[in-house]
Design an enzyme around this catalytic site. Structure first.
Site, short mmCIF file in Angstrom:
data_model
loop_
_atom_site.label_atom_id
_atom_site.label_comp_id
_atom_site.label_asym_id
_atom_site.label_seq_id
_atom_site.Cartn_x
_atom_site.Cartn_y
_atom_site.Cartn_z
N CYS A 13 0.83 -1.22 0.00
CA CYS A 13 0.00 0.00 0.00
C CYS A 13 0.87 1.27 0.00
O CYS A 13 1.66 1.50 0.92
CB CYS A 13 -0.93 0.01 1.21
SG CYS A 13 -1.84 1.58 1.34
N LYS A 40 -10.34 -8.78 5.47
CA LYS A 40 -10.03 -7.89 6.60
C LYS A 40 -10.47 -8.52 7.92
O LYS A 40 -11.64 -8.93 8.05
CB LYS A 40 -10.74 -6.55 6.42
CG LYS A 40 -10.27 -5.78 5.19
CD LYS A 40 -11.09 -4.50 4.98
CE LYS A 40 -10.77 -3.87 3.65
NZ LYS A 40 -11.69 -2.81 3.27
N SER A 66 -3.58 8.81 5.78
CA SER A 66 -2.11 8.93 5.82
C SER A 66 -1.63 10.37 6.06
O SER A 66 -0.68 10.59 6.81
CB SER A 66 -1.51 8.38 4.52
OG SER A 66 -2.00 9.08 3.39
N1 LIG Z 1 -7.04 8.41 1.71
C1 LIG Z 1 -6.48 7.23 2.33
C2 LIG Z 1 -6.34 6.15 1.27
C3 LIG Z 1 -5.93 4.80 1.88
C4 LIG Z 1 -6.19 3.65 0.92
O1 LIG Z 1 -6.80 3.81 -0.15
N2 LIG Z 1 -5.76 2.45 1.34
C5 LIG Z 1 -6.06 1.27 0.56
C6 LIG Z 1 -4.83 0.38 0.39
S1 LIG Z 1 -3.53 1.14 -0.47
C7 LIG Z 1 -7.07 0.42 1.31
O2 LIG Z 1 -6.96 0.24 2.51
N3 LIG Z 1 -8.05 -0.14 0.60
C8 LIG Z 1 -8.98 -1.05 1.17
C9 LIG Z 1 -10.39 -0.75 0.80
O3 LIG Z 1 -10.63 0.29 0.14
O4 LIG Z 1 -11.26 -1.54 1.16
C10 LIG Z 1 -5.14 7.56 3.01
O5 LIG Z 1 -4.47 8.50 2.54
O6 LIG Z 1 -4.81 6.93 4.02
#
Ligand SMILES: N[C@@H](CCC(=O)N[C@@H](CS)C(=O)NCC(=O)O)C(=O)O
Length: 221
Positions: A13, A40, A66
Site C-alpha cells: 500500500c 479484513k 495517511s
Molecule cells: N485516503 C487514504 C487512502 C488509503 C487507501 O486507499 N488504502 C487502501 C490500500 S492502499 C485500502 O486500505 N483499501 C482497502 C479498501 O478500500 O477496502 C489515506 O491517505 O490513508
C-alpha cells in the site's frame, strides 16, 4: 514522550508507505502489523471507520488517513518535516492532496482493462506532472535541500513509476526534467528504500502482471 505507535499496514500500500517513510525519517520505534485487505480481520474493521490502511494506533486512540497520521507524527517526533510558515504548510498540504489524486490515477493505470482506460489515466499522470514541474524547487527535493512531509507523500508514487519504467512501461516523468530529477532523489533516499521489503519490486510487478490488464501486457516480468 508518547506511547510506541502501531501501524496497521498492507504490504504494497503506497499510503501506508508514506507513514513508514515518515516514521523512519524520525527514527521512531514503532510496531507494524500487516493485514490481508482481501480478508479484513474483524478487529481491524472495528478500529477503522473507512476500512482502509494505514491506521495508526497510539495507546487506545486510533488515527486514520495517511496525511493526518503524518501530521500527527510530525507534531510529536523531531525533526519537523513540515514547512516553517502557515502559508507554505498549506501549500504543501495541497500538493500532498494532489499527490494522492495521482496515486489514484496510477492505480487506475495499472488496473486498466483496455487501452482507452490506460490512456485516460496516463493523461492524468502527464498533466499532473506538468503542474508539479511548475512548482518544484531546483531540488533535490520538493522545496529545496530538505526532505519534507510533501516528499514523503510523493515518494511511493515515484518509486512505483520508477519500477514500472524499469520493467518496460513508459517513463511518465520523461517530459518533466525537474520531476524526473526529484524522482531520482526520492527513490535513492534511505528512508524510502528502507520503507519497503527487499522483495517489494518483484511483488509489486507480479501483482500487476496477475491483474492481466493493459499495463500487464506492456510489462516485462
Ligand atoms: N485516503 C487514504 C487512502 C488509503 C487507501 O486507499 N488504502 C487502501 C490500500 S492502499 C485500502 O486500505 N483499501 C482497502 C479498501 O478500500 O477496502 C489515506 O491517505 O490513508
Amino acid at each position: 514522550m508518547s506511547q510506541k505507535p502501531r501501524l496497521i499496514s498492507f504490504d504494497v500500500c503506497p499510503f501506508v508507505q508514506r507513514s513508514v517513510i515518515t516514521l523512519l525519517e524520525k527514527k521512531v520505534d514503532f510496531d507494524i502489523d500487516y493485514i490481508d485487505l482481501a480478508n479484513k480481520p474483524d478487529w481491524f474493521l472495528k478500529l477503522s471507520p473507512t476500512g482502509k490502511v494505514p491506521v495508526l494506533q497510539v495507546g487506545n486512540d486510533v488515527l486514520f488517513e495517511s496525511a493526518v497520521i503524518n501530521e500527527y507524527l510530525d507534531e510529536v517526533y523531531a525533526p519537523m518535516l513540515h514547512a516553517k510558515t502557515p502559508l507554505e504548510r498549506a501549500k504543501h498540504r495541497a500538493w500532498i492532496e494532489f499527490g494522492s489524486s495521482l496515486l489514484v490515477a496510477h492505480y487506475q493505470m495499472t488496473n486498466a482493462a483496455d487501452e482507452a482506460a490506460y490512456n485516460t489515466a496516463r493523461e492524468t499522470l502527464y498533466k499532473g506532472f506538468a503542474r508539479v514541474e511548475d512548482v518544484l524547487s531546483e531540488g533535490p527535493y520538493f522545496a529545496g535541500d530538505t526532505f519534507m512531509l510533501v516528499d514523503a507523500a510523493w515518494a511511493p508514487l515515484m518509486l512505483r513509476l520508477h519500477l514500472l519504467a524499469r520493467h518496460g512501461l513508459e517513463d511518465f516523468t520523461a517530459k518533466t526534467p525537474k520531476v524526473s530529477a526529484w524522482q531520482k532523489a526520492l527513490v535513492a533516499r534511505p528512508s524510502v528504500t528502507a520503507s519497503v521489503d527487499s522483495d517489494f519490486e518483484g511483488k509489486y510487478i507480479r501483482r500487476i502482471l496477475d491483474k492481466g490488464g493493459y499495463s500487464a501486457g506492456k510489462l516485462a516480468a
